[in-house]
Design a protein around this motif. Sequence first.
Motif, PDB file in Angstrom:
ATOM      1  N   SER A 197      -4.442   5.614  27.825  1.00 39.98           N
ATOM      2  CA  SER A 197      -3.813   4.320  27.617  1.00 39.98           C
ATOM      3  C   SER A 197      -2.332   4.385  27.974  1.00 39.98           C
ATOM      4  N   GLY A 198      -1.801   3.278  28.469  1.00 37.36           N
ATOM      5  CA  GLY A 198      -0.399   3.192  28.812  1.00 37.36           C
ATOM      6  C   GLY A 198       0.460   2.751  27.643  1.00 37.36           C
ATOM      7  N   PHE A 199      -0.124   2.607  26.475  1.00 39.69           N
ATOM      8  CA  PHE A 199       0.611   2.137  25.306  1.00 39.69           C
ATOM      9  C   PHE A 199       0.944   3.289  24.376  1.00 39.69           C
ATOM     10  N   ASP A 200       2.116   3.217  23.769  1.00 42.11           N
ATOM     11  CA  ASP A 200       2.546   4.238  22.819  1.00 42.11           C
ATOM     12  C   ASP A 200       2.365   3.678  21.411  1.00 42.11           C
ATOM     13  N   TYR A 201       1.388   4.188  20.700  1.00 45.15           N
ATOM     14  CA  TYR A 201       1.092   3.716  19.349  1.00 45.15           C
ATOM     15  C   TYR A 201       1.731   4.598  18.276  1.00 45.15           C
ATOM     16  N   SER A 202       2.596   5.507  18.631  1.00 44.09           N
ATOM     17  CA  SER A 202       3.156   6.451  17.671  1.00 44.09           C
ATOM     18  C   SER A 202       4.016   5.763  16.618  1.00 44.09           C
ATOM     19  N   LYS A 203       4.565   4.599  16.922  1.00 44.13           N
ATOM     20  CA  LYS A 203       5.392   3.898  15.937  1.00 44.13           C
ATOM     21  C   LYS A 203       4.587   3.535  14.704  1.00 44.13           C
ATOM     22  N   TRP A 204       3.299   3.340  14.862  1.00 41.57           N
ATOM     23  CA  TRP A 204       2.457   2.944  13.724  1.00 41.57           C
ATOM     24  C   TRP A 204       2.081   4.125  12.847  1.00 41.57           C
ATOM     25  N   ASP A 205       2.435   5.351  13.264  1.00 40.38           N
ATOM     26  CA  ASP A 205       2.216   6.523  12.412  1.00 40.38           C
ATOM     27  C   ASP A 205       3.091   6.448  11.163  1.00 40.38           C
ATOM     28  N   ARG A 206       4.197   5.700  11.236  1.00 39.48           N
ATOM     29  CA  ARG A 206       5.121   5.579  10.108  1.00 39.48           C
ATOM     30  C   ARG A 206       4.733   4.459   9.151  1.00 39.48           C
ATOM     31  N   LEU A 207       3.644   3.783   9.401  1.00 39.64           N
ATOM     32  CA  LEU A 207       3.225   2.641   8.585  1.00 39.64           C
ATOM     33  C   LEU A 207       2.825   3.100   7.188  1.00 39.64           C
ATOM     34  N   GLU A 208       3.466   2.508   6.172  1.00 41.53           N
ATOM     35  CA  GLU A 208       3.134   2.842   4.792  1.00 41.53           C
ATOM     36  C   GLU A 208       1.974   1.991   4.324  1.00 41.53           C
ATOM     37  N   ILE A 209       1.187   2.533   3.413  1.00 45.70           N
ATOM     38  CA  ILE A 209       0.032   1.819   2.885  1.00 45.70           C
ATOM     39  C   ILE A 209       0.515   0.642   2.040  1.00 45.70           C
ATOM     40  N   SER A 210      -0.182  -0.456   2.134  1.00 47.26           N
ATOM     41  CA  SER A 210       0.191  -1.674   1.431  1.00 47.26           C
ATOM     42  C   SER A 210       0.032  -1.522  -0.075  1.00 47.26           C
ATOM     43  N   ASP A 211       0.767  -2.359  -0.823  1.00 47.24           N
ATOM     44  CA  ASP A 211       0.702  -2.326  -2.287  1.00 47.24           C
ATOM     45  C   ASP A 211      -0.664  -2.726  -2.837  1.00 47.24           C
ATOM     46  N   ASP A 212      -1.409  -3.531  -2.096  1.00 51.85           N
ATOM     47  CA  ASP A 212      -2.651  -4.061  -2.648  1.00 51.85           C
ATOM     48  C   ASP A 212      -3.849  -3.134  -2.440  1.00 51.85           C
ATOM     49  N   GLU A 213      -3.648  -2.007  -1.816  1.00 51.15           N
ATOM     50  CA  GLU A 213      -4.753  -1.079  -1.613  1.00 51.15           C
ATOM     51  C   GLU A 213      -4.910  -0.182  -2.838  1.00 51.15           C
ATOM     52  N   ASP A 214      -6.088   0.306  -3.054  1.00 50.48           N
ATOM     53  CA  ASP A 214      -6.379   1.157  -4.204  1.00 50.48           C
ATOM     54  C   ASP A 214      -5.983   2.598  -3.905  1.00 50.48           C
ATOM     55  N   THR A 215      -4.700   2.883  -4.020  1.00 53.83           N
ATOM     56  CA  THR A 215      -4.192   4.224  -3.710  1.00 53.83           C
ATOM     57  C   THR A 215      -3.738   4.941  -4.969  1.00 53.83           C
ATOM     58  N   PHE A 216      -4.215   4.529  -6.103  1.00 53.87           N
ATOM     59  CA  PHE A 216      -3.757   5.118  -7.349  1.00 53.87           C
ATOM     60  C   PHE A 216      -4.939   5.406  -8.264  1.00 53.87           C
ATOM     61  N   HIS A 217      -4.638   6.032  -9.338  1.00 56.08           N
ATOM     62  CA  HIS A 217      -5.669   6.442 -10.283  1.00 56.08           C
ATOM     63  C   HIS A 217      -6.280   5.224 -10.975  1.00 56.08           C
ATOM     64  N   ASN A 272      -7.402   4.780 -13.886  1.00 57.49           N
ATOM     65  CA  ASN A 272      -7.040   4.608 -15.292  1.00 57.49           C
ATOM     66  C   ASN A 272      -5.631   4.059 -15.486  1.00 57.49           C
ATOM     67  N   LEU A 273      -4.865   3.956 -14.399  1.00 53.20           N
ATOM     68  CA  LEU A 273      -3.513   3.415 -14.490  1.00 53.20           C
ATOM     69  C   LEU A 273      -3.522   1.923 -14.214  1.00 53.20           C
ATOM     70  N   ASP A 274      -2.577   1.228 -14.819  1.00 54.21           N
ATOM     71  CA  ASP A 274      -2.443  -0.212 -14.615  1.00 54.21           C
ATOM     72  C   ASP A 274      -2.041  -0.484 -13.165  1.00 54.21           C
ATOM     73  N   LYS A 275      -2.787  -1.352 -12.511  1.00 51.07           N
ATOM     74  CA  LYS A 275      -2.556  -1.645 -11.091  1.00 51.07           C
ATOM     75  C   LYS A 275      -1.179  -2.280 -10.876  1.00 51.07           C
ATOM     76  N   GLY A 276      -0.822  -3.255 -11.727  1.00 59.97           N
ATOM     77  CA  GLY A 276       0.472  -3.927 -11.578  1.00 59.97           C
ATOM     78  C   GLY A 276       1.639  -2.977 -11.758  1.00 59.97           C
ATOM     79  N   LEU A 277       1.522  -2.077 -12.728  1.00 58.24           N
ATOM     80  CA  LEU A 277       2.575  -1.096 -12.965  1.00 58.24           C
ATOM     81  C   LEU A 277       2.719  -0.176 -11.763  1.00 58.24           C
ATOM     82  N   ASN A 278       1.602   0.275 -11.217  1.00 57.62           N
ATOM     83  CA  ASN A 278       1.655   1.187 -10.070  1.00 57.62           C
ATOM     84  C   ASN A 278       2.251   0.491  -8.843  1.00 57.62           C
ATOM     85  N   ILE A 279       1.911  -0.763  -8.642  1.00 58.34           N
ATOM     86  CA  ILE A 279       2.485  -1.510  -7.512  1.00 58.34           C
ATOM     87  C   ILE A 279       3.988  -1.631  -7.681  1.00 58.34           C
TER      88      ILE A 279
END
Length: 146
Positions: free
Chosen positions: A2-22, A24-31
């Motif tokens: 491909s002629g496109f450079d997608y490396s800039k998207w390697d720095r993309l942080e996961i969104s707050d609304d995704e389930d990336t936490f434990h 048993n923890l409160d979702k709102g607090l973790n966000i």
Amino acid sequence: MSGFDYSKWDRLEISDDEDTFHPNLDKGLNIGVNRITRDRKEDEINEEVKRLTEKGELEKAAKIEAKRPLHVDNVCHVAEERTIIQSSDGSRKDRLKKGEEFSVDEYTMFKEDNQGVLDRFTNADWTTSEGLLKEYGHILMEEYAN
């Protein structure tokens, strides 16, 4: 390859609304904690870039800026807000840009001159309104008709 450079998207942080936490923890607090942490990292990067820029080390500042994590607040920005309305002749004209105002006198004169057509259109059913738009589209689609 491909002629496109997608490396800039390697720095993309996961969104707050995704389930990336434990579960048993409160979702709102973790966000909230994730947002505070993200803001602190942003402030640290801003201070470092400012310090390097004041020293004259622009290359180092550019490298740090290029490594800045991307998230919902800095992936994109609004360059200009405006409303584009299709006119009756088919052309697209910028009717009103943000911050512009229209003359009340012109609006009052328009309303007095076309009151009958506007009243008929306001009280019309679907088929009648279609006919009125075809016949009086140049008036009903005028910038003051809203």
